[in-house]
Write a protein that holds these residues in place. Structure first.
Motif, mmCIF file in Angstrom:
data_model
loop_
_atom_site.group_PDB
_atom_site.id
_atom_site.type_symbol
_atom_site.label_atom_id
_atom_site.label_comp_id
_atom_site.label_asym_id
_atom_site.label_seq_id
_atom_site.Cartn_x
_atom_site.Cartn_y
_atom_site.Cartn_z
ATOM 1 N N LYS A 106 0.825 -1.205 0.000
ATOM 2 C CA LYS A 106 0.000 0.000 0.000
ATOM 3 C C LYS A 106 0.857 1.252 0.000
ATOM 4 O O LYS A 106 2.040 1.231 0.355
ATOM 5 C CB LYS A 106 -0.931 0.012 1.214
ATOM 6 N N LEU A 107 0.246 2.352 -0.422
ATOM 7 C CA LEU A 107 0.840 3.674 -0.365
ATOM 8 C C LEU A 107 0.016 4.511 0.597
ATOM 9 O O LEU A 107 -1.217 4.481 0.561
ATOM 10 C CB LEU A 107 0.856 4.331 -1.745
ATOM 11 N N ILE A 108 0.710 5.259 1.459
ATOM 12 C CA ILE A 108 0.039 6.190 2.371
ATOM 13 C C ILE A 108 0.501 7.596 2.011
ATOM 14 O O ILE A 108 1.689 7.915 2.085
ATOM 15 C CB ILE A 108 0.364 5.873 3.838
ATOM 16 N N GLN A 163 4.111 6.456 -11.635
ATOM 17 C CA GLN A 163 3.264 5.278 -11.517
ATOM 18 C C GLN A 163 4.000 4.204 -10.735
ATOM 19 O O GLN A 163 5.234 4.174 -10.694
ATOM 20 C CB GLN A 163 2.842 4.748 -12.881
ATOM 21 N N VAL A 164 3.236 3.324 -10.111
ATOM 22 C CA VAL A 164 3.784 2.184 -9.389
ATOM 23 C C VAL A 164 3.265 0.920 -10.052
ATOM 24 O O VAL A 164 2.052 0.750 -10.219
ATOM 25 C CB VAL A 164 3.392 2.207 -7.901
ATOM 26 N N ILE A 165 4.185 0.060 -10.451
ATOM 27 C CA ILE A 165 3.823 -1.206 -11.088
ATOM 28 C C ILE A 165 4.146 -2.326 -10.109
ATOM 29 O O ILE A 165 5.268 -2.417 -9.612
ATOM 30 C CB ILE A 165 4.589 -1.402 -12.401
ATOM 31 N N LEU A 192 -2.376 -1.395 -3.236
ATOM 32 C CA LEU A 192 -1.875 -1.633 -4.596
ATOM 33 C C LEU A 192 -2.419 -2.965 -5.106
ATOM 34 O O LEU A 192 -1.694 -3.942 -5.273
ATOM 35 C CB LEU A 192 -0.339 -1.613 -4.595
ATOM 36 N N THR A 193 -3.719 -2.975 -5.378
ATOM 37 C CA THR A 193 -4.371 -4.199 -5.846
ATOM 38 C C THR A 193 -4.339 -4.337 -7.367
ATOM 39 O O THR A 193 -4.644 -5.400 -7.894
ATOM 40 C CB THR A 193 -5.831 -4.238 -5.364
ATOM 41 N N SER A 194 -3.991 -3.261 -8.076
ATOM 42 C CA SER A 194 -3.861 -3.306 -9.540
ATOM 43 C C SER A 194 -2.382 -3.360 -9.909
ATOM 44 O O SER A 194 -1.519 -2.894 -9.156
ATOM 45 C CB SER A 194 -4.496 -2.063 -10.169
#
Length: 241
Positions: A4-6, A47-49, A19-21
């Motif tokens: 996750k990102l906070i 973006q985060v992959i 980050l479920t995608s």
């Protein structure tokens, strides 16, 4: 546990994003997965992959740059606790299951198509390391390569031999490992350009998978619908729908 990102705004307001995608975009435009209403943040900033248990941060040509732990980055493999700075905005990455290079690997689970029910078996450290490298390559390509229409299609394997002959395996992940640890293991990856078969481990004989009866070698082999694959002695048909 899902990474996750906070986010933390200038006035201290915090928001949490799971980050479920596979791809999560961050930027000032409302169309982003994580919209940030701050003029110091570009419209599509970064973006985060996320592939398997790992997440990769990519700057998307932002005006003010993307920083991780105070250092300017273009691409960065994120680790639990990393502090991301976008303009005047702070984001913290949390992932208790993330893997650091060479240690702490989450076991790669290999689907065994030759065994009844297609059970999964944990791979070796060498398989884990190979899969992590492949994951990083997929993430890097996804961040910089235009997607082909094929990448959006559903990929399947029809088992043609062995205990599961006639059964279908749907490839729902960006990377699926199949075979038999200690004998032969391969990965089927979904990339922006399409689907590819990659040799991961060939056991003591270093045997590689075959497509159409021909060994694929050490390079990623692009798959076409109705290709006949052979991995760990099991034949299967790859197709898209």
């Amino acid at each position: 546990m899902v990474a996750k990102l906070i986010t933390t705004s200038a006035d201290g307001e915090k928001k949490e994003y799971l980050l479920t995608s596979e791809t999560v975009t961050i930027g000032r435009k409302p169309s982003n997965d994580i919209p940030i209403d701050n003029l110091s943040v570009s419209g599509r900033h970064a973006q985060v992959i996320t592939i398997l248990e790992d997440s990769f941060l990519e700057d998307l040509g932002s005006t003010n740059g993307t920083y991780v732990n105070g250092k300017l980055v273009k691409k960065h493999a994120l680790e639990d606790g990393d502090s991301i700075t976008l303009g005047k905005y702070q984001i913290t990455y949390h992932n208790s299951t993330s893997r650091s290079a060479g240690e702490g690997f989450e076991k790669t689970m290999v689907i065994r198509p030759g065994e009844k029910g297609m059970p999964e078996e944990a791979g070796s450290k060498e398989i884990n390391e190979s899969v992590q490298k492949i994951s990083a390559e997929i993430a890097s390509e996804a961040a910089s390569t235009a997607a082909s229409p094929l990448a959006d299609k559903e990929a399947c394997l029809q088992l043609l031999s062995g205990a599961n002959a006639g059964k279908e395996l749907i490839l729902t992940k960006a990377l699926t490992t199949i075979g038999q640890p200690g004998v032969q293991v391969a990965a089927i990856t979904r990339r922006p350009q399409g689907f590819f078969l990659i040799h991961v481990d060939g056991g003591p004989d270093n045997s590689v998978p075959k497509v159409g009866g021909t060994p694929i070698g050490s390079s990623a082999h692009e798959l076409k619908s109705h290709d006949i694959l052979e991995v760990a002695g099991v034949k299967m048909e790859f197709y898209l729908r």
